[in-house]
Design a protein around this motif. Structure first.
Motif, PDB file in Angstrom:
ATOM      1  N   CYS A 112      -6.621 -22.380  78.546  1.00  0.00           N
ATOM      2  CA  CYS A 112      -5.431 -21.539  78.770  1.00  0.00           C
ATOM      3  C   CYS A 112      -4.995 -20.561  77.932  1.00  0.00           C
ATOM      4  O   CYS A 112      -4.426 -19.772  78.313  1.00  0.00           O
ATOM      5  CB  CYS A 112      -4.452 -22.824  79.099  1.00  0.00           C
ATOM      6  SG  CYS A 112      -4.543 -23.943  80.543  1.00  0.00           S
TER       7      CYS A 112
ATOM      8  N   CYS B 251      -3.961 -27.126  84.663  1.00  0.00           N
ATOM      9  CA  CYS B 251      -5.335 -26.906  84.474  1.00  0.00           C
ATOM     10  C   CYS B 251      -5.911 -28.503  84.209  1.00  0.00           C
ATOM     11  O   CYS B 251      -6.894 -28.660  84.670  1.00  0.00           O
ATOM     12  CB  CYS B 251      -5.474 -26.060  83.393  1.00  0.00           C
ATOM     13  SG  CYS B 251      -7.226 -25.715  83.165  1.00  0.00           S
TER      14      CYS B 251
ATOM     15  N   LEU C  60      -3.293 -22.214  90.605  1.00  0.00           N
ATOM     16  CA  LEU C  60      -3.655 -23.671  90.000  1.00  0.00           C
ATOM     17  C   LEU C  60      -2.989 -24.557  90.883  1.00  0.00           C
ATOM     18  O   LEU C  60      -3.610 -25.654  91.142  1.00  0.00           O
ATOM     19  CB  LEU C  60      -3.246 -23.804  88.473  1.00  0.00           C
ATOM     20  CG  LEU C  60      -4.159 -22.942  87.578  1.00  0.00           C
ATOM     21  CD1 LEU C  60      -3.623 -23.064  86.239  1.00  0.00           C
ATOM     22  CD2 LEU C  60      -5.670 -23.241  87.506  1.00  0.00           C
TER      23      LEU C  60
END
Length: 353
Positions: A288, A306, A24
């Motif tokens: 998540c 995220c 990420l």
């Protein structure tokens, strides 16, 4: 049902938080580079990083417009998108733990309605000049958020105690009350351009980003993350119920009070600099949890990453999708978030049908 949504969360087989966080982070770096490089004037990624390096190292910038476009216009906006997205991910995760309901979002407590009222009052009544602490429109929005925080707190604390249901009901009722005032002020807007500006802000926009505007969220978002991360075990305990959490040594009332304060202030900061951006704080924690489970020690940093990645990508699309004007960020996040949330709910509740 809400408790079931928490309890049915499971980690994807073989997926660990560390490698996922690295992926990420790299994706966020690539998205930031693309956000700065893409636009009406395309700039090569190598030149983007060249401008950033020269600015950070104190080297004299090259003549031309690329330096101005990259450093003064696009880098602040990309960084603001990342900070706001990370903040929304964090505050969404925290609010869902605060009220023990994964269907809660950062705007459930009415703070965003107060911030929106302050900002709209500044736009319509002309109170935004100078503003609070010299922040102009942002200062008016932040003042509205803090005022709403105090009002919701006073109503929720009446009769003693700090029950999540009372807090939610107070936030929803006061938020709707303030929303009515906001609608009235929109109707009072003096001209079409002013009304357009108000509605565009209410739908979320990062178009006003500059280096000065970055200062407040750059302090608030990392500070809130460090505070929340230090209390991750307490957040985990809250999900098991007040009695269980108290048995584990958690001061439930104090933790909820602190959580409410931190999430309210952070929400006020985010709405003050970006307007009302929907669904990020609701959707990101769900995604998540699906990936790494419900342990807040892993969930908080991944929600921040995220959320930052999502909003940087969405803002880049909003800025470049149309030639004549840009789309409000909140419109796109709603169009993406509603179907995604329905899909996630269907997956998690499917076994209970």
């Amino acid at each position: 049902m809400a408790t079931a949504l928490f309890s049915r969360t499971r980690t994807v087989d073989g997926l660990r938080a560390g490698p996922l966080a690295l992926v990420l982070a790299l994706a966020l770096l690539a998205a930031l580079t693309a956000a700065v490089a893409w636009g009406s004037t395309a700039i090569a990624p190598a030149e983007v990083w060249g401008v950033v390096w020269r600015r950070l190292s104190g080297t004299a910038p090259r003549p031309g417009t690329d330096d101005l476009i990259v450093w003064q216009l696009r880098v602040p906006r990309a960084l603001l998108a990342a900070l706001v997205g990370a903040g929304l991910g964090l505050v969404g995760t925290a609010v869902q733990a605060l009220v023990r309901n994964p269907l809660a979002d950062p705007y459930l407590l009415g703070i965003s309605n107060g911030a929106s009222l302050g900002a709209v009052a500044a736009l319509v009544l002309g109170a935004g000049t100078g503003g609070v602490l010299g922040l102009g429109l942002s200062g008016a929005a932040f003042a509205g958020a803090l005022g709403t925080f105090a009002l919701v707190w006073a109503v929720a604390r009446r009769g003693g105690g700090f029950a999540p249901l009372r807090l939610v009901l107070a936030g929803v009722a006061i938020g709707q009350f303030l929303s009515g005032f906001t609608s009235y002020l929109v109707l009072r807007a003096g001209d079409e351009q002013q009304t357009h500006s108000v509605l565009f802000w209410l739908m979320g926009s990062l178009g006003g980003a500059d280096w000065e505007l970055l200062a407040l969220p750059a302090l608030a978002v990392p500070g809130a993350w460090l505070w929340l991360q230090a209390r991750a075990r307490g957040l985990n305990a809250l999900l098991m119920g007040d009695e269980t959490a108290a048995g584990l040594g958690v001061d439930v009332t104090r933790l909820r009070r602190e959580l409410f304060t931190v999430t309210s202030v952070l929400t006020g900061v985010l709405v003050a600099v970006s307007g009302a951006i929907a669904f990020v704080g609701l959707m990101v924690p769900h995604v998540c949890r699906l990936l790494v489970g419900g342990d807040h020690r892993r969930l908080l940093p991944l929600s921040a990453l995220c959320g930052a990645l999502l909003l940087v990508v969405v803002d880049t699309v909003c800025r470049t999708a149309m030639d004549t004007h840009e789309l409000p960020v909140g419109v796109v996040t709603s169009l993406l978030g509603a179907p995604a949330l329905l899909y996630l709910l269907d997956r998690r509740l499917g076994s209970g049908r």
